[in-house]
Design a protein around this motif. Structure first.
Motif, mmCIF file in Angstrom:
data_model
loop_
_atom_site.group_PDB
_atom_site.id
_atom_site.type_symbol
_atom_site.label_atom_id
_atom_site.label_comp_id
_atom_site.label_asym_id
_atom_site.label_seq_id
_atom_site.Cartn_x
_atom_site.Cartn_y
_atom_site.Cartn_z
ATOM 1 N N GLU A 45 0.788 -1.225 0.000
ATOM 2 C CA GLU A 45 0.000 0.000 0.000
ATOM 3 C C GLU A 45 0.824 1.281 0.000
ATOM 4 O O GLU A 45 0.318 2.335 -0.390
ATOM 5 N N GLY A 46 2.071 1.215 0.443
ATOM 6 C CA GLY A 46 2.841 2.435 0.645
ATOM 7 C C GLY A 46 3.897 2.688 -0.406
ATOM 8 O O GLY A 46 4.153 1.862 -1.293
ATOM 9 N N ASN A 68 4.285 15.805 9.963
ATOM 10 C CA ASN A 68 2.987 15.977 9.311
ATOM 11 C C ASN A 68 2.644 17.463 9.274
ATOM 12 O O ASN A 68 2.350 18.061 10.317
ATOM 13 N N GLN A 78 1.790 8.897 8.856
ATOM 14 C CA GLN A 78 0.780 9.466 7.961
ATOM 15 C C GLN A 78 0.002 8.375 7.234
ATOM 16 O O GLN A 78 -0.037 8.322 6.014
ATOM 17 N N GLY A 79 -0.605 7.506 7.989
ATOM 18 C CA GLY A 79 -1.431 6.475 7.387
ATOM 19 C C GLY A 79 -0.981 5.067 7.747
ATOM 20 O O GLY A 79 0.048 4.845 8.389
ATOM 21 N N LYS A 80 -1.757 4.103 7.290
ATOM 22 C CA LYS A 80 -1.515 2.697 7.608
ATOM 23 C C LYS A 80 -0.132 2.213 7.183
ATOM 24 O O LYS A 80 0.537 1.515 7.969
#
Length: 284
Positions: free
Chosen positions: A84-85, A134, A143-145
């Protein structure tokens, strides 16, 4: 020299395995189910050799259970992060692991931390804070999963390396079995706990995942476990940074993902901190 070469090859493979994983996800097999398939394939193929090591688990049941849980989360979180990243960002955050390894090595293995070692921790942490800054919060925060998964995977990886190093009287085969079984146990628990539905990919996709588990996961796990077992925690954690090089090159060649200047600077500080940590451990 053999442990060094083994770790270099294993880490390089870890730096590029994200690409076939993303292809498999695109074919309908992703996330926790992908991780379970990969590691189940590796474990099943290894059983003729590893099943004989089961009696060794009676020597250190607590430490081997900890290794299973740490290795399980390391690999599940890593797969989720790279699927995902941004690859380079994920790898850089994952490689805060030398920082965690330095702290845990001093705490559990009584490896002395020098002033240079403390400086390396400060530099690496500064790089992490810069990468995680951030703008919306004016505060460094994941900053996210993918960020959370990368950070927690790196912490669990450092913990598993410390445990592997401590288990000097346990065979490499038993440690490898612990890793594969640990991933399967954690994956099955997550599937049950979060009611993750079973995917239905084409047979060819499932077969490709099995091949990747055997030719990729099995080989990489054995190489990394061998290298980590025969080297100090600090040194192994830093040699494994070659994964960053492999990941950065493969990202540039295979994706359009962009790494910002702030992320490069923060990542550079993390790598510098890891390098200083390695020098501190080698000078003992």
């Amino acid at each position: 020299m053999y442990p060094v070469f083994a770790l270099l090859i294993g880490a390089s493979m870890w730096g590029v395995i994200w690409y076939p994983m993303r292809l498999l996800e695109g074919g309908g097999l992703g996330g926790v189910w992908l991780t379970l398939t990969l590691y189940a394939a590796a474990m099943v193929v290894s059983l003729p050799r590893t099943v004989r090591t089961i009696p060794e688990f009676a020597r250190h049941p607590g430490l081997l259970t900890l290794l299973m849980l740490a290795a399980g989360w390391t690999n599940i979180a890593f797969v989720e992060a790279v699927l995902e990243g941004n690859i380079v960002r994920v790898l850089l955050l994952f490689y805060l692991s030398p920082l965690w390894a330095t702290l845990m090595g001093g705490l559990f293995l009584r490896e002395r931390i020098t002033r240079v070692g403390f400086a390396s921790l400060a530099i690496a942490m500064g790089g992490a804070l810069l990468m995680l800054w951030n703008p919306l919060l004016d505060w460094p925060w994941p900053q996210g999963k993918p960020d959370w998964m990368a950070l927690s995977s790196g912490f669990a990886f450092a913990l598993s390396n410390v445990v592997v190093r401590k288990l000097q009287d346990i065979s490499l085969a038993a440690k490898s079995l612990s890793v594969w079984a640990g991933v399967m146990i954690v994956a099955i628990a997550m599937i049950a706990l979060f009611s993750i539905p079973m995917p239905h990919p084409a047979v060819s996709i499932f077969a490709a995942a099995v091949v990747l588990g055997v030719m990729g996961i099995l080989l990489m796990t054995v190489l990394v476990q061998y290298g980590v077992t025969h080297m100090p925690v600090h040194r192994s954690a830093v040699i494994a940074l070659v994964e960053l090089v492999a990941g950065a090159i493969s990202q540039q060649l295979l994706t359009n993902e962009v790494v910002t200047m702030r992320e490069w600077i923060g990542g550079g500080l993390i790598v510098l901190g890891a390098y200083l940590s390695a020098r501190a451990s080698l000078s003992k």
